[in-house]
Write a protein that holds these residues in place. Structure first.
Motif, mmCIF file in Angstrom:
data_model
loop_
_atom_site.group_PDB
_atom_site.id
_atom_site.type_symbol
_atom_site.label_atom_id
_atom_site.label_comp_id
_atom_site.label_asym_id
_atom_site.label_seq_id
_atom_site.Cartn_x
_atom_site.Cartn_y
_atom_site.Cartn_z
ATOM 1 N N LEU A 65 0.816 -1.226 0.000
ATOM 2 C CA LEU A 65 0.000 0.000 0.000
ATOM 3 C C LEU A 65 0.848 1.273 0.000
ATOM 4 N N ILE A 66 2.176 1.103 0.157
ATOM 5 C CA ILE A 66 3.048 2.280 0.230
ATOM 6 C C ILE A 66 3.232 2.868 -1.157
ATOM 7 N N SER A 67 3.112 4.206 -1.231
ATOM 8 C CA SER A 67 3.160 4.781 -2.573
ATOM 9 C C SER A 67 4.252 5.832 -2.772
ATOM 10 N N GLY A 68 4.886 6.326 -1.695
ATOM 11 C CA GLY A 68 5.973 7.294 -1.872
ATOM 12 C C GLY A 68 5.635 8.677 -1.352
ATOM 13 N N PRO A 69 5.982 9.731 -2.112
ATOM 14 C CA PRO A 69 5.802 11.098 -1.615
ATOM 15 C C PRO A 69 4.340 11.434 -1.314
ATOM 16 N N ILE A 70 4.158 12.271 -0.288
ATOM 17 C CA ILE A 70 2.808 12.706 0.112
ATOM 18 C C ILE A 70 2.784 14.225 0.003
ATOM 19 N N ASP A 71 1.709 14.741 -0.561
ATOM 20 C CA ASP A 71 1.575 16.189 -0.684
ATOM 21 C C ASP A 71 0.953 16.712 0.614
ATOM 22 N N VAL A 72 1.761 17.352 1.433
ATOM 23 C CA VAL A 72 1.256 17.822 2.728
ATOM 24 C C VAL A 72 0.857 19.294 2.634
ATOM 25 N N THR A 73 -0.432 19.553 2.899
ATOM 26 C CA THR A 73 -0.911 20.938 2.976
ATOM 27 C C THR A 73 -1.444 21.114 4.401
ATOM 28 N N VAL A 74 -1.797 22.299 4.769
ATOM 29 C CA VAL A 74 -2.323 22.495 6.123
ATOM 30 C C VAL A 74 -3.817 22.798 6.033
ATOM 31 N N PRO A 75 -4.664 21.763 6.163
ATOM 32 C CA PRO A 75 -6.108 21.951 5.990
ATOM 33 C C PRO A 75 -6.740 22.588 7.229
ATOM 34 N N LEU A 76 -6.700 23.911 7.283
ATOM 35 C CA LEU A 76 -7.126 24.630 8.484
ATOM 36 C C LEU A 76 -8.606 24.428 8.813
ATOM 37 N N LEU A 118 -4.518 22.569 17.200
ATOM 38 C CA LEU A 118 -4.577 22.668 15.734
ATOM 39 C C LEU A 118 -3.532 21.735 15.104
ATOM 40 N N HIS A 119 -2.325 21.753 15.662
ATOM 41 C CA HIS A 119 -1.269 20.889 15.130
ATOM 42 C C HIS A 119 -1.645 19.414 15.270
ATOM 43 N N LEU A 120 -2.241 19.088 16.409
ATOM 44 C CA LEU A 120 -2.602 17.689 16.662
ATOM 45 C C LEU A 120 -3.615 17.193 15.628
ATOM 46 N N LYS A 121 -4.572 18.029 15.321
ATOM 47 C CA LYS A 121 -5.611 17.652 14.345
ATOM 48 C C LYS A 121 -4.974 17.380 12.971
ATOM 49 N N ILE A 122 -4.084 18.251 12.561
ATOM 50 C CA ILE A 122 -3.427 18.072 11.255
ATOM 51 C C ILE A 122 -2.534 16.832 11.286
ATOM 52 N N TYR A 267 10.110 15.859 6.085
ATOM 53 C CA TYR A 267 8.989 16.310 6.937
ATOM 54 C C TYR A 267 8.676 17.764 6.639
ATOM 55 N N LYS A 268 7.404 18.100 6.796
ATOM 56 C CA LYS A 268 6.995 19.500 6.757
ATOM 57 C C LYS A 268 6.706 19.942 8.182
ATOM 58 N N MET A 269 7.321 21.046 8.594
ATOM 59 C CA MET A 269 7.030 21.564 9.933
ATOM 60 C C MET A 269 5.914 22.594 9.821
#
Ligand code: UDH
Ligand code: NGS
Length: 345
Positions: A65-76, A118-122, A267-269
């Motif tokens: 199921l592993i696919s590689g890069p993930i597009d991380v955005t911050v869904p506020l 907020l960070h925890l939710k994301i 990682y995205k901080m």
């Protein structure tokens, strides 16, 4: 019935489906259906029901199921309820096991925490699907520091280790800042032969390791590696240095730092301001110069704390703890005053 057994078992006649046998299969199917219908509640779902039947194969060594890069955005705008709905297979307390195979690895994620909802939710929005794609048996523990005395990230990690191991014998423990979101699901959340520093390429540092002994952000140790370094230090109050102390412990215990490949440990901080109660610790440079003298005396085995509450939320276990102050567990009044002073420096 007697006749059936006589013919099919005693006389070793090859199996032939009879109407009785078909009736048996039909009844078992009906039983499964009843179980399914009666287990549609969130925490006793069909996947959980399946696990009562010991017929599952081992998960493959590498998850398909592993696919590689993930597009991380911050869904506020995303609400916690929506994140919970996205993760229907997660059981109470943020626990998960693959429903269709037996996981090869059991990993606990420990998050040091105070006022970062907020960070925890994301974090939960991204981490649950990633860990599920990695086919892990995992649990998420948020270790919430009570009060407003200086934050102590490393001590919370020791508390998290104790509390997680009380619940299950985990193979691997990830010590994870809540504001770091993995950007590649090939960064597998399992332990290595040496203590692992997983967050080696963070956007904040242009995806380059800031210095060779860096061990902050996300690290992973097996319980035996953790015991060997005597856990994390308990006496770093405020920001900085505690992760450098841990890196020194790794070397002093005769191990080295293991790291994923640069293009995988990304990682995205999540951007944030400095927190109240976590100003840089002015003593940190003196302290990291003395790790050789302190690491055996101060560590997981000397961690004193009191659990105030333990709550099983749908996507994580929240453990609120009193970890005391620089003066110990009792003298919180005096030390709270010191925090205020330190915050004003
Ligand atoms: N944390 C909390 N609450 C706090 C402080 C820290 O939950 O009040 C936890 C959280 O998991 C966080 C981790 O501790 O991810 C590490 O703390 P940090 O994010 O403050 O440390 P980091 O080194 O960032 O990641 C420091 C940057 C501070 C911003 C400086 C702006 N100039
Ligand atoms: C070092 C700190 C570490 C910290 C690292 C990265 O200088 O605790 O920077 O920090 N060590 C000392 O201060 C002695 S970061 O910019 O990610 O917040 O983890």
């Amino acid at each position: 019935m007697d006749l059936f057994w006589k013919h099919s078992v005693s006389n070793m006649i090859p199996f032939r489906p009879t109407w009785r046998c078909l009736l048996g299969i039909f009844c078992s199917g009906l039983g499964m259906l009843v179980l399914f219908i009666t287990s549609t509640g969130r925490h006793m779902n069909f996947a959980a029901t399946l696990r009562h039947f010991p017929v599952l194969p081992s998960c493959p060594k590498t998850s398909p199921l592993i696919s590689g890069p993930i597009d991380v955005t911050v869904p506020l705008e995303l609400s916690l309820e929506e994140v919970e709905k996205e993760n229907n297979f997660v059981e109470l307390g943020g626990r998960y096991r693959p429903p269709y195979c037996v996981a090869r690895y059991r990993t606990a994620i420990i998050i040091p925490f105070r006022n970062r909802d907020l960070h925890l939710k994301i974090f939960l929005h991204y981490i649950h699907p990633l860990l599920q794609r990695q086919q892990l048996n995992y649990g998420i523990y948020v270790i919430n520091q009570a009060g407003n005395y200086s934050f102590n990230r490393a001590k919370l990690m020791n508390v998290g280790f104790w509390e997680a191991m009380l619940e299950e014998t985990w193979d691997c423990v990830f010590f994870h800042d809540v504001d770091l979101i993995p950007e590649d699901d090939r960064n597998i959340y399992i332990c290595d032969d040496n203590p692992k520093h997983a967050s080696i390429a963070v956007n904040k540092f242009n995806y380059i390791l800031p210095y060779s002994t860096c061990f902050g952000g996300v690290s992973a140790l097996t319980p035996s590696q953790f015991y060997r370094i005597n856990g994390f230090p308990n006496n770093y109050w405020g920001w900085g240095g505690e992760d450098d102390d841990v890196a020194t412990r790794v070397f002093l215990a005769g191990m080295k730092i293991s790291r994923p490949a640069q293009h995988i440990g990304r990682y995205k901080m999540i951007k944030h301001q400095s927190d109240l109660g976590n100003t840089p610790n002015p003593k940190r440079f003196d302290m990291i110069a003395k790790t050789k003298q302190t690491w055996m005396k101060d560590g997981w085995s000397t961690t004193e704390y009191k659990v105030i509450s333990k709550e099983y939320h749908p996507l994580y276990t929240n453990i609120t703890v009193n970890i005391g102050t620089i003066d110990g567990l009792q003298s919180s009044q005096k030390a709270t005053h010191e925090t205020v002073n330190r915050g004003q420096q």
